[in-house]
Write a protein that holds these residues in place. Structure first.
Motif, mmCIF file in Angstrom:
data_model
loop_
_atom_site.group_PDB
_atom_site.id
_atom_site.type_symbol
_atom_site.label_atom_id
_atom_site.label_comp_id
_atom_site.label_asym_id
_atom_site.label_seq_id
_atom_site.Cartn_x
_atom_site.Cartn_y
_atom_site.Cartn_z
ATOM 1 N N MET A 1 6.349 -78.603 109.801
ATOM 2 C CA MET A 1 5.399 -78.175 110.827
ATOM 3 C C MET A 1 4.860 -79.374 111.605
ATOM 4 S SD MET A 1 1.905 -75.927 110.485
ATOM 5 C CE MET A 1 2.800 -74.561 109.780
ATOM 6 N N PHE A 2 4.787 -79.193 112.916
ATOM 7 C CA PHE A 2 4.198 -80.204 113.794
ATOM 8 C C PHE A 2 3.052 -79.563 114.583
ATOM 9 C CE2 PHE A 2 8.336 -81.825 112.831
ATOM 10 C CZ PHE A 2 8.181 -83.195 112.809
ATOM 11 N N VAL A 3 2.007 -80.338 114.815
ATOM 12 C CA VAL A 3 0.848 -79.830 115.553
ATOM 13 C C VAL A 3 0.530 -80.777 116.701
ATOM 14 C CG1 VAL A 3 -0.190 -78.601 113.612
ATOM 15 C CG2 VAL A 3 -0.731 -81.015 113.967
ATOM 16 N N SER A 4 -0.078 -80.206 117.734
ATOM 17 C CA SER A 4 -0.513 -81.000 118.876
ATOM 18 C C SER A 4 -2.042 -81.068 118.884
ATOM 19 C CB SER A 4 -0.020 -80.359 120.180
ATOM 20 O OG SER A 4 -0.639 -79.098 120.368
ATOM 21 N N LYS A 5 -2.579 -81.783 119.850
ATOM 22 C CA LYS A 5 -4.025 -81.946 119.959
ATOM 23 C C LYS A 5 -4.720 -80.592 120.107
ATOM 24 C CE LYS A 5 -7.445 -84.687 122.497
ATOM 25 N NZ LYS A 5 -7.648 -85.646 123.617
ATOM 26 N N ASP A 6 -4.030 -79.636 120.766
ATOM 27 C CA ASP A 6 -4.614 -78.307 120.982
ATOM 28 C C ASP A 6 -4.739 -77.509 119.692
ATOM 29 O OD1 ASP A 6 -4.736 -78.856 123.686
ATOM 30 O OD2 ASP A 6 -2.794 -77.911 124.126
ATOM 31 N N ASP A 7 -3.990 -77.908 118.662
ATOM 32 C CA ASP A 7 -4.029 -77.195 117.379
ATOM 33 C C ASP A 7 -5.079 -77.760 116.428
ATOM 34 O OD1 ASP A 7 -1.790 -75.572 118.057
ATOM 35 O OD2 ASP A 7 -0.448 -77.231 117.536
ATOM 36 N N LEU A 8 -5.763 -78.827 116.854
ATOM 37 C CA LEU A 8 -6.610 -79.574 115.921
ATOM 38 C C LEU A 8 -8.071 -79.645 116.346
ATOM 39 C CD1 LEU A 8 -4.344 -82.700 115.331
ATOM 40 C CD2 LEU A 8 -4.854 -80.936 113.652
ATOM 41 N N ASN A 9 -8.928 -79.756 115.325
ATOM 42 C CA ASN A 9 -10.279 -80.267 115.504
ATOM 43 C C ASN A 9 -10.184 -81.720 115.047
ATOM 44 O OD1 ASN A 9 -12.917 -81.186 115.004
ATOM 45 N ND2 ASN A 9 -13.668 -79.097 114.709
ATOM 46 N N THR A 10 -9.999 -82.608 116.010
ATOM 47 C CA THR A 10 -9.683 -83.996 115.677
ATOM 48 C C THR A 10 -10.797 -84.706 114.906
ATOM 49 O OG1 THR A 10 -10.447 -84.608 117.900
ATOM 50 C CG2 THR A 10 -8.072 -84.291 117.593
ATOM 51 N N LYS A 11 -12.032 -84.290 115.135
ATOM 52 C CA LYS A 11 -13.139 -84.945 114.420
ATOM 53 C C LYS A 11 -13.081 -84.619 112.931
ATOM 54 C CE LYS A 11 -16.392 -85.240 118.289
ATOM 55 N NZ LYS A 11 -17.724 -84.839 118.798
ATOM 56 N N LYS A 12 -12.825 -83.347 112.609
ATOM 57 C CA LYS A 12 -12.795 -82.918 111.212
ATOM 58 C C LYS A 12 -11.390 -82.990 110.607
ATOM 59 C CE LYS A 12 -16.734 -79.748 111.678
ATOM 60 N NZ LYS A 12 -17.193 -78.346 111.491
ATOM 61 N N ASN A 13 -10.403 -83.302 111.478
ATOM 62 C CA ASN A 13 -9.015 -83.346 111.021
ATOM 63 C C ASN A 13 -8.581 -82.024 110.383
ATOM 64 O OD1 ASN A 13 -6.635 -84.836 110.976
ATOM 65 N ND2 ASN A 13 -6.944 -85.511 108.863
ATOM 66 N N VAL A 14 -8.979 -80.932 111.063
ATOM 67 C CA VAL A 14 -8.701 -79.573 110.579
ATOM 68 C C VAL A 14 -7.845 -78.849 111.614
ATOM 69 C CG1 VAL A 14 -9.719 -77.339 110.006
ATOM 70 C CG2 VAL A 14 -10.817 -79.446 109.229
ATOM 71 N N ILE A 15 -6.876 -78.096 111.126
ATOM 72 C CA ILE A 15 -6.019 -77.328 112.031
ATOM 73 C C ILE A 15 -6.733 -76.031 112.415
ATOM 74 C CG2 ILE A 15 -3.820 -76.082 112.225
ATOM 75 C CD1 ILE A 15 -2.620 -78.177 110.362
ATOM 76 N N THR A 16 -6.903 -75.840 113.701
ATOM 77 C CA THR A 16 -7.620 -74.655 114.197
ATOM 78 C C THR A 16 -6.676 -73.518 114.562
ATOM 79 O OG1 THR A 16 -7.609 -75.634 116.423
ATOM 80 C CG2 THR A 16 -9.573 -76.003 115.045
ATOM 81 N N ASN A 17 -5.393 -73.819 114.694
ATOM 82 C CA ASN A 17 -4.403 -72.782 114.984
ATOM 83 C C ASN A 17 -4.271 -71.899 113.745
ATOM 84 O OD1 ASN A 17 -1.697 -71.494 114.979
ATOM 85 N ND2 ASN A 17 -1.424 -72.593 116.903
ATOM 86 N N LYS A 18 -4.709 -70.633 113.856
ATOM 87 C CA LYS A 18 -4.784 -69.759 112.678
ATOM 88 C C LYS A 18 -3.409 -69.479 112.071
ATOM 89 C CE LYS A 18 -9.104 -67.437 113.971
ATOM 90 N NZ LYS A 18 -9.747 -66.144 114.271
ATOM 91 N N THR A 19 -2.401 -69.314 112.926
ATOM 92 C CA THR A 19 -1.056 -69.015 112.416
ATOM 93 C C THR A 19 -0.516 -70.178 111.590
ATOM 94 O OG1 THR A 19 -0.593 -67.605 114.330
ATOM 95 C CG2 THR A 19 1.300 -68.384 113.051
ATOM 96 N N LYS A 20 -0.654 -71.387 112.135
ATOM 97 C CA LYS A 20 -0.158 -72.572 111.428
ATOM 98 C C LYS A 20 -0.995 -72.849 110.180
ATOM 99 C CE LYS A 20 1.992 -74.769 115.431
ATOM 100 N NZ LYS A 20 2.074 -75.965 116.291
ATOM 101 N N SER A 21 -2.304 -72.607 110.286
ATOM 102 C CA SER A 21 -3.179 -72.826 109.142
ATOM 103 C C SER A 21 -2.802 -71.916 107.981
ATOM 104 C CB SER A 21 -4.643 -72.593 109.547
ATOM 105 O OG SER A 21 -5.503 -72.751 108.443
ATOM 106 N N LYS A 22 -2.494 -70.641 108.296
ATOM 107 C CA LYS A 22 -2.106 -69.684 107.249
ATOM 108 C C LYS A 22 -0.791 -70.098 106.585
ATOM 109 C CE LYS A 22 -1.327 -64.776 106.295
ATOM 110 N NZ LYS A 22 -0.213 -65.072 105.388
ATOM 111 N N LYS A 23 0.183 -70.542 107.390
ATOM 112 C CA LYS A 23 1.466 -70.969 106.831
ATOM 113 C C LYS A 23 1.285 -72.146 105.879
ATOM 114 C CE LYS A 23 4.556 -69.370 110.516
ATOM 115 N NZ LYS A 23 5.531 -69.787 111.568
ATOM 116 N N LEU A 24 0.401 -73.063 106.258
ATOM 117 C CA LEU A 24 0.152 -74.235 105.405
ATOM 118 C C LEU A 24 -0.543 -73.844 104.110
ATOM 119 C CD1 LEU A 24 -0.864 -76.793 108.146
ATOM 120 C CD2 LEU A 24 1.081 -77.013 106.594
#
Length: 426
Positions: free
Chosen positions: A38-61
């Motif tokens: 899996m690869f993520v872009s800036k739009d998929d992230l909360n860069t300050k908290k280093n958390v993935i905000t994309n729900k689909t990718k977050s669930k897969k992880l």
């Protein structure tokens, strides 16, 4: 305690502005990282908290982490256990699971590609048959992916029944567009479909199972229970001498290019001891008045590579000179006229049908007629022994398999038999 978390290593940013998501594995305060697909872009992230905000990718992880935790539960905790060893064990379990999910279609396509590459620039008849089977299995399972565990005795019986019906399928035509086709019920050809599946299944077992170490990825064998139906003997495809003479002497009027092709090719096949059309299309050896080739149908199944050498009689030479390959790549220029063996055979049979209609022949003549007629005339009229007919047709008798190891082939017996058969047309 073994813990898992996903993380982004910001200093691993790729040129396209994305990051590969890693799974951090921690044990005894030491961490190592497992890459994911899996690869993520800036739009998929909360860069300050280093958390993935994309729900689909977050669930897969999270699902992936749950799988790793499940594996870790079966890892024995010992004083020598390390994070590196934990990752090694996880990879081993995942690799075994991946192998257990053998994609039969993907494996078959791999075999087909290899056979085509090995046979190039010629066509491989087995690869063509395998491709037909792959297309048909995808139609039956309604999926481009068929696990080998789906190939069972029960599913093979359902598949056999499916082949016996008229089927509406979608295929890609030569222009790259999808088109709907109606396929007729398969008759005796079911035997070929099932034998091809069995051959591919056996190849998969050879590829994925290691019996020496008892690592068996494929643990079932459907052909223990499922029995391949035997072909029902059909009507004989031979024609009588006078009918062959009428085809030989036929001269079409007007635009009869296909009829000329059909007449010439079937007579050439007859003059060359019933050579199959795929071999006429591919043959590339004509030296010292002999046509030599490996029979495509059985080349991969025989130790002698199904080699045969035939003396070219004057009747055949007249036709050969008409279709000689100007480039010298093959004996005949059929491959220049038709881009595939199937298209060549289709054109020949179309021309033969036109001849049959004009001459009002009692039998619909096809490309098979030459081989069957040669054999029948050789045995019934010329009184040539069945053993010598088998030899001329490049067949192998299992009863003589051991003797064949010691006996050098004498192709002059085929030459003598062929001359006797051709003389019946005078």
């Amino acid at each position: 305690m073994i813990t898992f978390n996903y993380t982004i290593l910001k200093h691993h940013k790729k040129e396209d502005g994305t990051w590969n998501v890693k799974i951090r594995v921690t044990y005894s305060r030491k961490s190592k990282y497992l890459p994911t697909n899996m690869f993520v872009s800036k739009d998929d992230l909360n860069t300050k908290k280093n958390v993935i905000t994309n729900k689909t990718k977050s669930k897969k992880l999270n699902d992936l982490i749950d799988e790793y935790r499940s594996i870790a539960e079966n890892i024995a905790i010992t004083s020598t256990l390390t994070t590196e060893r934990i990752i090694e064990l996880i990879k081993k379990v995942l690799d075994k699971k991946e192998k257990a999910e053998v994609d039969f279609i993907a494996f078959a396509n791999k075999v087909i590609m290899k056979r085509k590459k090995d046979a190039a620039p010629k066509e491989d008849k087995t690869a063509i048959g395998y491709q037909t089977v792959v297309n048909s299995l995808q139609d039956f399972f309604k999926s481009d992916r068929v696990l080998i565990t789906d190939i069972t005795a029960r599913s093979l019986k359902r598949y056999e029944d499916y082949l016996k019906t008229e089927r509406k399928v979608t295929r890609i035509n030569r222009f790259g567009n999808q088109e709907a086709r109606i396929l007729k019920p398969v008759g005796n050809g079911i035997n070929n479909y099932m034998r091809d599946i069995r051959a591919l299944f056996n190849d998969a077992i050879e590829e994925f199972n290691d019996e020496d170490s008892n690592e068996l990825v494929i643990t079932h064998y459907p052909f223990k229970k499922y029995k391949i139906p035997k072909p029902i003997p059909g009507a004989k495809r031979n024609v009588k001498v006078d009918m062959i003479q009428r085809i030989r002497d036929f001269e079409p009027s007007g635009k009869g290019e296909l009829m000329v092709l059909g007449r010439d090719v079937i007579m050439l096949s007859f003059y060359l001891v019933g050579i199959n059309l795929i071999d006429l299309y591919n043959v590339d050896q004509l030296t010292k008045g002999r046509l030599s080739y490996n029979r495509s149908k059985t080349v991969s199944r025989r130790d002698d590579k199904a080699f045969i050498s035939i003396k070219v009689e004057p009747e055949a030479m007249d036709i050969i000179s008409k279709y000689t390959d100007p480039e010298g790549v093959r004996v005949f220029d059929f491959y220049c006229r038709y881009n595939t063996n199937n298209n060549f055979i289709r054109a020949v049979n179309k021309g033969l049908k036109q001849i049959s209609d004009i001459l009002e022949l009692p039998t619909h003549v096809t490309s098979y007629v030459a081989r069957h007629s040669w054999a029948t005339i050789a045995r019934n009229i010329c009184k040539i022994s069945k053993d010598d007919v088998d030899l001329a047709l490049n067949h192998v008798d299992p009863r003589h398999k051991l003797a064949d190891v010691y006996i050098e082939k004498d192709f002059s017996m085929i030459d003598e038999a062929n001359r006797k058969v051709l003389d019946t047309l005078r």
